[in-house]
Design an enzyme around this catalytic site. Structure first.
Site, PDB file in Angstrom:
ATOM      1  N   GLU A   1      63.912  37.399  -0.389  1.00 16.51           N
ATOM      2  CA  GLU A   1      62.462  37.170  -0.267  1.00 16.51           C
ATOM      3  C   GLU A   1      62.083  36.811   1.177  1.00 16.51           C
ATOM      4  O   GLU A   1      61.036  37.238   1.675  1.00 16.51           O
ATOM      5  CB  GLU A   1      61.994  36.098  -1.246  1.00 16.51           C
ATOM      6  CG  GLU A   1      62.334  36.362  -2.716  1.00 16.51           C
ATOM      7  CD  GLU A   1      61.985  37.750  -3.222  1.00 16.51           C
ATOM      8  OE1 GLU A   1      61.084  38.391  -2.662  1.00 16.51           O
ATOM      9  OE2 GLU A   1      62.641  38.205  -4.188  1.00 16.51           O
TER      10      GLU A   1
ATOM     11  N   GLY B   1      62.072  36.854  -7.662  1.00 19.75           N
ATOM     12  CA  GLY B   1      61.297  36.253  -6.590  1.00 19.75           C
ATOM     13  C   GLY B   1      60.185  37.181  -6.173  1.00 19.75           C
ATOM     14  O   GLY B   1      60.203  38.369  -6.501  1.00 19.75           O
TER      15      GLY B   1
ATOM     16  N   LYS C   1      63.830  41.429 -15.683  1.00 16.41           N
ATOM     17  CA  LYS C   1      65.132  42.043 -15.433  1.00 16.41           C
ATOM     18  C   LYS C   1      66.181  41.627 -16.476  1.00 16.41           C
ATOM     19  O   LYS C   1      67.091  42.398 -16.774  1.00 16.41           O
ATOM     20  CB  LYS C   1      65.579  41.638 -14.024  1.00 16.41           C
ATOM     21  CG  LYS C   1      67.030  41.862 -13.703  1.00 16.41           C
ATOM     22  CD  LYS C   1      67.380  41.373 -12.306  1.00 16.41           C
ATOM     23  CE  LYS C   1      68.850  41.016 -12.260  1.00 16.41           C
ATOM     24  NZ  LYS C   1      69.309  40.622 -10.935  1.00 16.41           N
TER      25      LYS C   1
ATOM     26  N   TYR D   1      66.254  49.926  -4.225  1.00 19.90           N
ATOM     27  CA  TYR D   1      66.903  48.808  -3.537  1.00 19.90           C
ATOM     28  C   TYR D   1      68.260  49.218  -2.958  1.00 19.90           C
ATOM     29  O   TYR D   1      68.532  49.014  -1.772  1.00 19.90           O
ATOM     30  CB  TYR D   1      67.142  47.639  -4.500  1.00 19.90           C
ATOM     31  CG  TYR D   1      65.913  46.891  -4.949  1.00 19.90           C
ATOM     32  CD1 TYR D   1      64.961  47.480  -5.765  1.00 19.90           C
ATOM     33  CD2 TYR D   1      65.698  45.569  -4.578  1.00 19.90           C
ATOM     34  CE1 TYR D   1      63.840  46.789  -6.200  1.00 19.90           C
ATOM     35  CE2 TYR D   1      64.578  44.857  -5.006  1.00 19.90           C
ATOM     36  CZ  TYR D   1      63.658  45.483  -5.819  1.00 19.90           C
ATOM     37  OH  TYR D   1      62.554  44.790  -6.239  1.00 19.90           O
TER      38      TYR D   1
ATOM     39  N   HIS E   1      61.759  39.870   3.366  1.00 17.65           N
ATOM     40  CA  HIS E   1      60.472  40.568   3.204  1.00 17.65           C
ATOM     41  C   HIS E   1      59.432  40.082   4.221  1.00 17.65           C
ATOM     42  O   HIS E   1      58.418  40.757   4.421  1.00 17.65           O
ATOM     43  CB  HIS E   1      59.913  40.349   1.798  1.00 17.65           C
ATOM     44  CG  HIS E   1      60.403  41.309   0.759  1.00 17.65           C
ATOM     45  ND1 HIS E   1      60.300  42.676   0.887  1.00 17.65           N
ATOM     46  CD2 HIS E   1      60.969  41.095  -0.461  1.00 17.65           C
ATOM     47  CE1 HIS E   1      60.775  43.265  -0.217  1.00 17.65           C
ATOM     48  NE2 HIS E   1      61.196  42.319  -1.045  1.00 17.65           N
TER      49      HIS E   1
HETATM   50  N1  BES Z   1      58.945  42.316  -4.365  1.00 16.96           N
HETATM   51  C1  BES Z   1      59.960  42.161  -5.344  1.00 16.96           C
HETATM   52  C2  BES Z   1      59.441  41.873  -6.726  1.00 16.96           C
HETATM   53  C3  BES Z   1      58.607  42.989  -7.305  1.00 16.96           C
HETATM   54  C4  BES Z   1      59.034  44.306  -7.243  1.00 16.96           C
HETATM   55  C5  BES Z   1      57.414  42.709  -7.938  1.00 16.96           C
HETATM   56  C6  BES Z   1      58.243  45.316  -7.776  1.00 16.96           C
HETATM   57  C7  BES Z   1      56.621  43.711  -8.468  1.00 16.96           C
HETATM   58  C8  BES Z   1      57.038  45.018  -8.385  1.00 16.96           C
HETATM   59  C9  BES Z   1      60.948  41.050  -4.961  1.00 16.96           C
HETATM   60  O1  BES Z   1      61.157  40.950  -3.596  1.00 16.96           O
HETATM   61  C10 BES Z   1      62.283  41.382  -5.561  1.00 16.96           C
HETATM   62  O2  BES Z   1      62.827  42.386  -5.205  1.00 16.96           O
HETATM   63  N2  BES Z   1      62.783  40.548  -6.448  1.00 16.96           N
HETATM   64  C11 BES Z   1      64.076  40.743  -7.090  1.00 16.96           C
HETATM   65  C12 BES Z   1      65.122  39.869  -6.478  1.00 16.96           C
HETATM   66  C13 BES Z   1      66.049  40.486  -5.505  1.00 16.96           C
HETATM   67  C14 BES Z   1      67.169  39.528  -5.129  1.00 16.96           C
HETATM   68  C15 BES Z   1      66.575  41.833  -5.798  1.00 16.96           C
HETATM   69  C16 BES Z   1      63.914  40.339  -8.535  1.00 16.96           C
HETATM   70  O3  BES Z   1      62.808  39.996  -8.940  1.00 16.96           O
HETATM   71  O4  BES Z   1      64.881  40.379  -9.283  1.00 16.96           O
HETATM   72 ZN    ZN Z   2      62.227  42.583  -2.855  1.00 16.40          ZN
END
Ligand code: BES
Ligand code: ZN
Length: 642
Positions: free
Chosen positions: A334, A307, A591, A416, A337
């Site tokens: 999300e 996201g 991921k 995280y 944030h």
């Molecule tokens: N802001 C991030 C996505 C991101 C991080 C984009 C670094 C570019 C560089 C987003 O909020 C995020 O953390 N997404 C995670 C999901 C979350 C549930 C841990 C993801 O994409 O897996």
């Molecule tokens: Zn995030």
């Protein structure tokens, strides 16, 4: 020169004098003026990823007027920037990457001299615009187009969409990709308000991360429609986002709704039923939601992240659609944030844990509020295991295990999970009530402003610790923020969270049968605990037993499928190869995609040919974020012949 520095200093001070930033903004708002957000001037707030020199001249507002040109895969038109310059400033420096600049003028159309510097592979090139004689112009207008391979943008063919009939476009700005389609100062500490008019061919609809001013669009000639948007709160420029395609909207609640392709709408809306309740829970935790609407868009499967927290419009992968809401922690994340990240924003990327660690903690609090302490405790335990594996992988003393980290390691287990554990440790030390009150005031006092690790620690000391030496000693703030590894005072997860799973796992690992494992009755978190707790080396017969007993290769849950495939491939379990191929061809979330290719690649003569064969087929469908990660894994061997 002395004069310039003196005035630059005056500009910076006027813009950032501590707590008065918000008072100034409130006053500006009352006068109907746009808010101008402060810029931090300390050494810890200097962004090495931007060419901008905001203390000399900065962008305060961006107005885009662009055509989405699907045939040529370009955004083309103008960006008009409001500029605030220190007295004596002679130029402004913007970020750009691959942009084709056609003209630069002031608002009256008078040409301004400009130069594009040498391009760096990650940062792109500085675009330096001379102010000419006299005072700095209040606005500059850049006529330009983005390159067909702009990294922020993915242009999808109709075949890459669920509907199969219309093309699609979406952007991904974080961290420093927006400079490939917007010529501005692309640094999270230089907040800007923005507006946009975007045209696209009918029947495509355009959505952006701001207020929609023309829900139905306006006729723009040539079979095109124009959509206008406005963001009147200053945001970090990585949060400007766009999507365009054959999309439809469904309401989820009074201020929440979902956009997606019509074929996806029912499934998406069902998975997202709790969205409005999540917003309400978040507000009860840390204060009002300040962005108006909270909508989401479920994108085509090549979206490279789970996201992205684009304001007013979270961008989502369809891989969270599990059918049972078990992966909707993503929405809580999300949404969170909207406070940590979008209201209070890391000033630079080495402080990224201020966005992601806070948000992961906040996400878990929302999950607890909606689904109770059991689910929250299980997700905490999974998160803790991520810290442990990051430490095992990087090394307890590796620089990349520090929260504030400029080593480039960028480990999610640190940014995280260790980040969230830090806040949870403070919560358990001072008590939930006191910490919640502190966080609410933190978001309020620093709303629409950048933050650094040092400022956060100073704020904690001033507003939470307040001279309590014993508390200071117990918290170990500097150790948490600046040292590698995991401090001993860490709040550990509840050992009861997975007690039953861990018993079943121990029995199975001691030679027990798959049939004795009550997998079918488990939650997604429990299944993940089990799969990730299996030994990394397993005989093929044991893997086959698990696969058959629990239909692992056929799982429709992307997280459990991923966990299973990682284990299966690491053991060269051939029957999983069709499933991995389907998964790698069916979605492009970095991921999942990058680690699977990495595992295949690690399996030498067995895995490398499989990886190469699959990648030759799937690479063209991936977003640049994902393909560049896989390119690094497979090396030149993975790339198509020139
Ligand atoms: N802001 C991030 C996505 C991101 C991080 C984009 C670094 C570019 C560089 C987003 O909020 C995020 O953390 N997404 C995670 C999901 C979350 C549930 C841990 C993801 O994409 O897996
Ligand atoms: Zn995030």
């Amino acid at each position: 020169m002395r004069r310039l520095i003196a005035f630059a200093f005056a500009l910076a001070v006027a813009a950032c004098s501590g707590g008065t930033g918000n008072d100034q903004n409130a006053a500006a708002e009352a006068r109907g003026e746009r808010q101008v957000a402060p810029i931090l001037t300390g050494a810890d707030a200097v962004d090495s990823q931007t060419y901008a020199r905001p203390e000399v001249a900065r962008v305060t507002h961006v107005a885009l007027d662009l055509d989405a040109d699907f045939a040529n895969r370009r955004m083309a038109g103008t960006a008009t920037l409001d500029v605030q310059a220190a007295q004596g400033a002679r130029e402004i420096v913007l970020d750009s990457k691959g942009l084709e600049i056609e003209a630069v003028t002031d608002a009256g159309g008078q040409p301004l001299r400009y130069a594009l510097g040498t391009s760096d592979a990650t940062k792109g090139a500085p675009l330096t615009i001379q102010f000419g004689a006299g005072a700095a112009p209040a606005q500059i207008r850049i006529r330009y187009r983005s390159a067909p391979d702009a990294e922020a943008l993915q242009w999808l063919t109709p075949q890459q969409t669920a509907g199969g009939r219309h093309p699609y476009l979406f952007s991904q700005g974080q961290a420093i990709l927006n400079r490939t389609w917007i010529p501005t100062q692309d640094s999270p500490g230089i907040r800007q308000t923005w507006e946009a008019r975007i045209t696209a061919p009918a029947p495509l609809k355009v959505v952006m991360s701001g207020e929609r001013l023309t829900p139905e669009g306006e006729d723009a000639g040539n079979g095109r429609r124009a959509y206008r948007f406005r963001m009147d709160r200053p945001v970090a420029p990585y949060l400007i986002a766009i999507a365009a395609g054959d999309i439809a909207f469904r309401e989820l609640g009074p201020r929440t709704g979902v956009w997606t392709e019509p074929a996806m709408l029912d499934r998406a809306a069902a998975e997202l039923v709790d969205t409005e309740r999540m917003v309400e829970a978040a507000e009860r935790l840390y204060g009002p939601y300040r962005w108006g609407r909270y909508d989401v868009i479920v994108l085509p499967p090549s979206f490279p992240y789970g996201g992205m927290e684009n304001p007013t419009l979270t961008f989502l992968t369809p891989t969270f659609l599990a059918g049972d809401r078990s992966l909707n922690g993503l929405i809580a994340h999300e949404l969170a944030h909207s406070w940590s990240g979008n209201l209070v924003t890391n000033a630079t990327w080495p402080d990224g844990w201020l966005n992601e660690g806070f948000t992961s903690y906040f996400e878990n609090r929302i999950m607890e509020a909606l689904y109770g302490p059991q689910r929250a405790a299980q997700e905490q335990a999974l998160s803790f295991a991520e810290i442990e594996s990051a430490l095992a992988e990087l090394g307890q003393n590796a620089p990349g295990t520090r929260l504030r980290d400029d080593s480039g390691a960028d480990s999610s287990g640190i940014v995280y999970d260790k980040g969230a554990a830090f806040l949870r440790t403070i919560e358990r030390t001072v008590g939930r009530e006191r910490f919640d009150a502190y966080l609410t005031s933190y978001f309020d006092r620093h709303a629409f402003q950048p933050m650094t690790t040092a400022r956060f620690l100073a704020d904690l000391r001033a507003n939470l610790i307040r001279g309590d030496a014993a508390l200071e000693q117990r918290l170990q703030l500097d150790r948490w923020a600046y040292q590698p590894g995991l401090p001993e005072n860490v709040a550990r997860p509840d050992p009861a969270a997975f007690a039953a799973v861990d018993r079943a796992l121990a029995a199975y690992n001691a030679g027990g049968e798959a049939g004795a494992v009550p997998y079918a009755g488990w939650t997604t978190a429990e299944r993940l605990r089990f799969l990730n707790g299996l030994p990394r080396e397993m005989p093929v017969t044991r893997l086959a037993g698990l696969d058959q007993a629990f239909s692992l290769s056929a799982s429709g849950n992307s997280e459990t499928l991923f966990a299973w495939l990682q284990l299966a491939l690491a053991n060269r379990y051939q029957p999983a190869v069709p499933a991995v191929e389907r998964f790698l061809a069916g979605q492009g979330r970095r991921k999942f995609v990058s680690p699977l290719f990495e595992t295949l690649w690690g399996e030498g003569e067995w895995g490398r040919p499989i990886a190469q064969r699959i990648y030759a087929r799937t690479r063209p469908s991936y977003h640049s974020v994902t393909s560049s990660a896989v390119d690094r894994v497979l090396g030149r061997a993975g790339q198509p012949a020139p």
